[in-house]
Write an enzyme that holds these catalytic residues in place. Sequence first.
Site, PDB file in Angstrom:
ATOM      1  N   GLU A 307      45.554  34.399  14.229  1.00  0.00           N
ATOM      2  CA  GLU A 307      44.877  35.352  13.345  1.00  0.00           C
ATOM      3  C   GLU A 307      44.936  34.917  11.880  1.00  0.00           C
ATOM      4  O   GLU A 307      45.239  35.706  10.998  1.00  0.00           O
ATOM      5  CB  GLU A 307      45.463  36.754  13.522  1.00  0.00           C
ATOM      6  CG  GLU A 307      45.319  37.273  14.949  1.00  0.00           C
ATOM      7  CD  GLU A 307      45.750  38.718  15.133  1.00  0.00           C
ATOM      8  OE1 GLU A 307      46.695  39.143  14.454  1.00  0.00           O
ATOM      9  OE2 GLU A 307      45.137  39.401  15.965  1.00  0.00           O
ATOM     10  N   ASP A 381      46.542  42.273  24.074  1.00  0.00           N
ATOM     11  CA  ASP A 381      47.224  42.774  22.881  1.00  0.00           C
ATOM     12  C   ASP A 381      47.669  44.230  23.016  1.00  0.00           C
ATOM     13  O   ASP A 381      46.994  45.124  22.516  1.00  0.00           O
ATOM     14  CB  ASP A 381      46.287  42.656  21.673  1.00  0.00           C
ATOM     15  CG  ASP A 381      47.005  42.931  20.368  1.00  0.00           C
ATOM     16  OD1 ASP A 381      48.240  43.045  20.394  1.00  0.00           O
ATOM     17  OD2 ASP A 381      46.323  43.020  19.329  1.00  0.00           O
ATOM     18  N   GLU A 409      49.970  51.435  18.385  1.00  0.00           N
ATOM     19  CA  GLU A 409      48.748  50.962  17.727  1.00  0.00           C
ATOM     20  C   GLU A 409      47.499  51.279  18.530  1.00  0.00           C
ATOM     21  O   GLU A 409      46.472  51.648  17.973  1.00  0.00           O
ATOM     22  CB  GLU A 409      48.871  49.444  17.514  1.00  0.00           C
ATOM     23  CG  GLU A 409      47.603  48.788  17.034  1.00  0.00           C
ATOM     24  CD  GLU A 409      47.743  47.273  16.883  1.00  0.00           C
ATOM     25  OE1 GLU A 409      48.840  46.739  17.117  1.00  0.00           O
ATOM     26  OE2 GLU A 409      46.730  46.638  16.521  1.00  0.00           O
ATOM     27  N   HIS A 537      40.664  47.181  24.976  1.00  0.00           N
ATOM     28  CA  HIS A 537      40.272  46.834  23.606  1.00  0.00           C
ATOM     29  C   HIS A 537      38.945  47.473  23.183  1.00  0.00           C
ATOM     30  O   HIS A 537      38.073  46.812  22.626  1.00  0.00           O
ATOM     31  CB  HIS A 537      40.186  45.311  23.453  1.00  0.00           C
ATOM     32  CG  HIS A 537      40.774  44.846  22.142  1.00  0.00           C
ATOM     33  ND1 HIS A 537      40.347  45.327  20.933  1.00  0.00           N
ATOM     34  CD2 HIS A 537      41.755  43.961  21.848  1.00  0.00           C
ATOM     35  CE1 HIS A 537      41.042  44.754  19.962  1.00  0.00           C
ATOM     36  NE2 HIS A 537      41.911  43.934  20.497  1.00  0.00           N
TER      37      HIS A 537
HETATM   38  C1  BDP Z   1      47.799  43.020  16.716  1.00  0.00           C
HETATM   39  C2  BDP Z   1      47.768  43.826  15.479  1.00  0.00           C
HETATM   40  C3  BDP Z   1      48.003  43.042  14.234  1.00  0.00           C
HETATM   41  C4  BDP Z   1      49.202  42.150  14.412  1.00  0.00           C
HETATM   42  C5  BDP Z   1      49.004  41.272  15.616  1.00  0.00           C
HETATM   43  C6  BDP Z   1      50.217  40.450  15.950  1.00  0.00           C
HETATM   44  O1  BDP Z   1      46.524  44.485  15.404  1.00  0.00           O
HETATM   45  O2  BDP Z   1      48.167  43.947  13.184  1.00  0.00           O
HETATM   46  O3  BDP Z   1      49.429  41.369  13.287  1.00  0.00           O
HETATM   47  O4  BDP Z   1      48.775  42.055  16.742  1.00  0.00           O
HETATM   48  O5  BDP Z   1      50.930  40.841  16.868  1.00  0.00           O
HETATM   49  O6  BDP Z   1      48.139  43.914  17.714  1.00  0.00           O
HETATM   50  O7  BDP Z   1      50.466  39.427  15.316  1.00  0.00           O
END
Ligand code: BDP
Length: 718
Positions: A307, A381, A409, A537
């Site tokens: 990311e 995720d 989240e 998602h």
């Molecule tokens: C996702 C989140 C993000 C995190 C990422 C992570 O949306 O904010 O930074 O995972 O785990 O779930 O690095």
Amino acid sequence: MKNLIRHLLGMAMLLPLLVAAAPAEDGYELWLRYRPVADAAQLKARAGSIVLAAPNTATTGAAVAELQRGLKGMLGRDIPLAAAMQDGALVLARPDAMPELRGPGFGLAALGDEGYLLRATRLKGRAVTLIAANTDQGLLYGAYAWLRAAGTGAALARLDQRSVPALQLRVLNHWDNLDRTVERGYAGESIWDWWKLPEVRDPRYTDYARANASLGINGAVLNNVNASAEVLTAPFIAKAAALADTFRPYGIKVYLSVRFSTPLELGETASADPLRADVAAWWANKAGEIYRAIPDFGGFLVKANSEGQPGPQDYQRTHADGANMLARALAPHRGVVMWRAFVYAEDKPTDRAKQAYEQFKPLDGSFAPNVIVQVKNGAIDFQPREPFHPMFGAMPKTPLMMELQITKEYLGFATHLAYLGSLYEEVLRTDTHVRPGGATVAQILDGSVHGQRLTGMAGVANIGSDRNWSGSHFDQANWYAYGRLAWDPRAGAGAIAREWIAQTFSSDPAAIDAIAGIMLMSHQAVVDYMTPLGLHHLMGTGHHHGPAPWVADLKRPEWNPAYYHRADKKGIGFERGASGSDAVSQYAPALARAYGDPRTTPEQFLLWFHHLPWDAKMASGRSLWAELIARYDAGVTGVDTMLARWMRLKGAVDPRRHEDVAVLLRKQREEALWWRDASIAYFQSISGLPLPQGVRPPALTLNQYKARRFPFAPGRGG
Ligand code: BDP
């Protein structure tokens, strides 16, 4: 008669005073409330005094203080620390101070450094309760375990429990930024008041340590995985050291998330290439500086090449090159690197669910011994429900730890009641099929399948500076369940829930049953109204609040909900079988076969693994379309049931917390309905199918749902 009236009047006048005297419960005390127990007589008989047969250290001091605090609450009496053993004493003992404990009857050798024994027994001719361990840390854990037994109504006179943690690293990951915002945090600001540290040490830090130690959590990563380089500058090391000093008596080590390019960004090297000598030397020096301030520093957590975060691949190096360079810097100090496998790249057209395995599997066996790879429970995720991550069981030569998310989240933030013990248990108990006879995910984690020495579990914390710590009372249970499962990944979510309720809300068996019933149905309800049948998602862009299955215009394909559900006129679901992305092939052959065929795929993962026509026939006899709608309805009905059951608990739970929970359940009910209605409206616009007979149409038009905006949703971080 007159007297009676006078008496009653007197009572009536006293009543408000009595009520006022009992402080309103605001949740601050967590599960360490220590309220009077039903059977005070048995407790009195078992806790007349406390004897410390172990060195007097900060840790044994914390154990004694907690026992005294607990007994004061449960019995209303101050329990003295006594020198001589008396009947009814609670004896905290280490074998070096009480050699008779070395006898085979106690089996202390098997307890290792952190385990404990609780036993009602006779010592020196006295009937006592023994809390024994090889270390002070074990004694502290034993003290908490005894308080838990007392607080949950165990038969103390027959107590005989021994417990050893199954995993070594049991850590919380705080996604806290240095400006006190918390990424994916829904419980207020960060509890770390970085600005005032190191001088100001909020007493809350000690309560945090107590709560964690009570569960056996032994590490805290203080800052966000999306880390700032600043955290490794001298002022922040001093701040972290102050927290480490506070946590030390409770056996909690401090760790830091580090940004891979830190030396480059601080202007101290010209590169962050892990194979350059000056870069490696910078990290080795930095490790030395940290360990001078924090001698028992735990190590680094790293999110790299994920990311947009920097990482070794920026220099054409591998994850192992990056992790091993940091591991070498920490090794002389016995620190570890927790290297995250949460990676996916925007330039790869491959199914996102396959990417971590593809990148890490070839590196199996090439990580340094003090590296542990941290893998999320599922391959996408932290969704409301995911199949376990295929890396578990597939990396026999690499220690893997599991990362669970405690903060919700993707499960309604802190406003929806979703007991995550059920989610964690489901993943941990799944058979990976990597060996004949079976191997659960929990057995992979505890190292017993592949002989790993380094083991662990991480939980992304839901803790903030809200008075109740977690943003809602029930979210405390998720912190609790995580901690208990990190200690014993084979424990049951139901038993953990009951234990938590008894300490948190009420020791009345009927109330415990009722509350446990609500908790244990909650996860399925959330899955049903958000992402039934393996959908995933579909949450609102960025903040992840509410439904947005229609989003299809974001830059990276895998950021779009439409990428995941792939609904069209003909059907819905992500085909991960052989005819699709073939993600199923990352599982052991038996599972690959089962998941590869819609007829043998568990219905809860159906649309995760398969794209199916709307008229596909389901186990219920309904079409997929009708089943999907039935699931959305079941989710909403589930919340109705939870709310109705909670309302019946009025009077069984203190009024303030009862009302706090009721308010949130009503909000959850509204939002469950919104999820249902918006999802049905959207999928109907795609399938073009009529609603089955008797199904209530969505309250609003699709465009009205699409128009909703949440510019100030919490949890976006800094
Ligand atoms: C996702 C989140 C993000 C995190 C990422 C992570 O949306 O904010 O930074 O995972 O785990 O779930 O690095």
